[in-house]
Enzyme design. Structure first.
Site, PDB file in Angstrom:
ATOM      1  N   LYS A 195       0.837  -1.204   0.000  1.00 29.40           N
ATOM      2  CA  LYS A 195       0.000   0.000   0.000  1.00 29.40           C
ATOM      3  C   LYS A 195       0.876   1.259   0.000  1.00 29.40           C
ATOM      4  O   LYS A 195       2.093   1.172   0.015  1.00 29.40           O
ATOM      5  CB  LYS A 195      -0.958  -0.030   1.198  1.00 29.40           C
ATOM      6  CG  LYS A 195      -1.953  -1.213   1.117  1.00 29.40           C
ATOM      7  CD  LYS A 195      -3.003  -1.027   0.037  1.00 29.40           C
ATOM      8  CE  LYS A 195      -3.717  -2.293  -0.417  1.00 29.40           C
ATOM      9  NZ  LYS A 195      -4.577  -2.945   0.539  1.00 29.40           N
TER      10      LYS A 195
HETATM   11  C1  LIG Z   1      -5.658  -4.015   0.855  1.00 28.24           C
HETATM   12  C2  LIG Z   1      -7.101  -3.745   0.951  1.00 28.24           C
HETATM   13  C3  LIG Z   1      -7.850  -4.071   2.095  1.00 28.24           C
HETATM   14  C4  LIG Z   1      -7.295  -4.888   3.217  1.00 28.24           C
HETATM   15  O1  LIG Z   1      -6.196  -4.328   3.814  1.00 28.24           O
HETATM   16  P1  LIG Z   1      -5.374  -5.187   4.896  1.00 28.24           P
HETATM   17  O2  LIG Z   1      -4.559  -4.167   5.619  1.00 28.24           O
HETATM   18  O3  LIG Z   1      -4.540  -6.165   4.121  1.00 28.24           O
HETATM   19  O4  LIG Z   1      -6.355  -5.857   5.767  1.00 28.24           O
HETATM   20  C5  LIG Z   1      -9.174  -3.687   2.155  1.00 28.24           C
HETATM   21  N1  LIG Z   1      -9.747  -3.031   1.140  1.00 28.24           N
HETATM   22  C6  LIG Z   1      -9.094  -2.723   0.017  1.00 28.24           C
HETATM   23  C7  LIG Z   1      -9.796  -1.970  -1.067  1.00 28.24           C
HETATM   24  C8  LIG Z   1      -7.745  -3.086  -0.120  1.00 28.24           C
HETATM   25  O5  LIG Z   1      -7.096  -2.797  -1.260  1.00 28.24           O
END
Ligand SMILES: *Cc1c(COP(=O)(O)O)cnc(C)c1O
Length: 395
Positions: A195
């Site tokens: 991210k």
């Molecule tokens: C990555 C992601 C999540 C989950 O994030 P985590 O930190 O891995 O739990 C939820 N929603 C979207 C749109 C994502 O891209």
């Protein structure tokens, strides 16, 4: 594997850790406090300031954050929650954790965002729904507010619907000048490895509502009332605490918070570099008629640019899957965001979801490819990616 090919490979995603992370992790290790403590508190304070939110609560993933958010809003068995189909399964699975059911919504072609007309139609068809989870797809804010009550938030307020924002892609991002994280009822961010900033695994929940903040904080750590515990520590033994609810184990360890603090220092810089990549793609690819580039509703500089999704349209000479294979042969990693949830076996079977109910998501799904977009990408590499796209599309 061929060493040369390895060197030339451009991965889909790559994290930037420059040593500052290590410095802060060393402080944590030296302190002897490895779980949630001072670094986490510091990270929460700085993150809240960065998104103009009153409260920030660090958690061990965005998924946990979304679960806590819906729990705090009182979502329970038999309830229904609006969720867009163009998202990661986490957005919808948390609804199921609570025994509630997601009602899948189509998104707008071009932005992949939920639009007000679709929301109005959904509310008319499902007046019993009490919560909307909105996804700021790719890092661009959904139209939370707008002229003449066209904003998602305005519509929800009028119908008594609460809004949780899945901002896993959207740090840092703005909507009409306001930071994402300060607008809806509760906003959840992800610090997963790929991210916009990372803690390895982790997330943050922000809100301006003190009652929601208190509930989220309580449920984050076993339902132990820390405030009461802290208040009484002076005249009670330190081992004593009370349990007010069957909470969860969703806290963020200080080791992860240390990485987050280091990443947060450069979040603006990282975003600027991703914007450079996005501008490069717009410049180099806009003449290709068989590619639909992402549509911008916000200013370039207000977009978090987590993803750069393109859609191969009907004029493309190769299909999406073959395009991805060919790009891989050119040493370029790509991805797909997303195979829509209505196509996933679990949701499709449980809710009898048919593709024709989601025409825009289907059109996106058929051709969508996400291109690499991260600070370490050089202009030369971006040129190479664009040249490869042209070659693959000329076949
Ligand atoms: C990555 C992601 C999540 C989950 O994030 P985590 O930190 O891995 O739990 C939820 N929603 C979207 C749109 C994502 O891209």
């Amino acid at each position: 594997m061929n060493k040369q090919a390895d060197v030339d490979h451009i991965p889909f995603s790559r994290v930037v850790c420059d040593g500052r992370e290590l410095e802060l992790i060393r402080e944590v290790l030296a302190s002897g406090w490895l779980t949630t403590a001072g670094k986490c508190e510091l990270f929460e304070g700085r993150f809240a300031a960065a998104v103009d939110a009153t409260f920030a609560c660090a958690v061990n993933s965005c998924t946990s954050g979304l679960h806590l958010a819906l729990e705090a809003l009182g979502v329970g068995a038999g309830d229904k929650v609006f969720v867009p189909t163009m998202t990661f399964t986490a957005t919808a699975e948390v609804v199921r954790y609570l025994g509630a059911d997601p009602v899948m919504l189509d998104v707008e072609y071009g932005t992949c965002l939920l639009d007000h007309a679709a929301l109005r139609a959904a509310i008319a068809a499902h007046p019993e729904v009490k919560v909307l989870v909105v996804v700021h797809y790719g890092g661009q804010a959904a139209a939370m507010t707008g002229e003449g009550e066209t904003g998602l938030l305005d519509i929800c307020r009028r119908h008594g619907i609460r809004i949780v924002e899945d901002a896993a892609h959207a740090f840092p991002a703005r909507h009409r000048g306001r930071m994402i994280g300060s607008i809806g009822d509760i906003t959840c961010f992800s610090f997963y490895a790929n991210k916009t900033i990372t803690t390895g695994e982790g997330g943050m929940v922000t809100t301006n509502d003190p009652d929601l903040a208190r509930r989220i904080r309580l449920m984050r750590l076993h339902g132990i009332d820390r405030d009461i515990w802290q208040r009484y520590t002076s005249d009670k033994p330190s081992w004593e605490y009370d349990v007010l609810a069957p909470g969860f184990k969703y806290n963020m360890p200080d080791i992860n918070a240390a990485i987050g603090l280091a990443q947060l220092e450069r979040a603006g810089l990282f975003r600027d570099e991703r914007e450079r990549c996005a501008r490069h793609y717009f410049e180099a690819l806009q003449h290709l008629e068989c590619i639909d580039l992402p549509v911008l509703r916000e200013r370039f500089e207000d977009h978090a640019w987590h993803l750069f999704p393109i859609v191969l349209n009907g004029a493309a000479p190769v299909e999406r899957n073959l395009f991805i294979e060919r790009m891989a042969e050119h040493g370029i990693g790509t991805s797909v965001h997303y195979k829509p949830l209505h196509r996933m076996t679990y949701y499709r079977r449980r809710y009898q979801l048919e593709p024709h109910l989601f025409p825009n998501a289907e059109k996106i799904w058929r051709g969508c490819v996400s291109l690499p977009i991260y600070p370490a990408l050089s202009d030369g590499q971006l040129d190479r990616i664009c040249a490869s796209i042209e070659k693959v599309l000329a076949t």
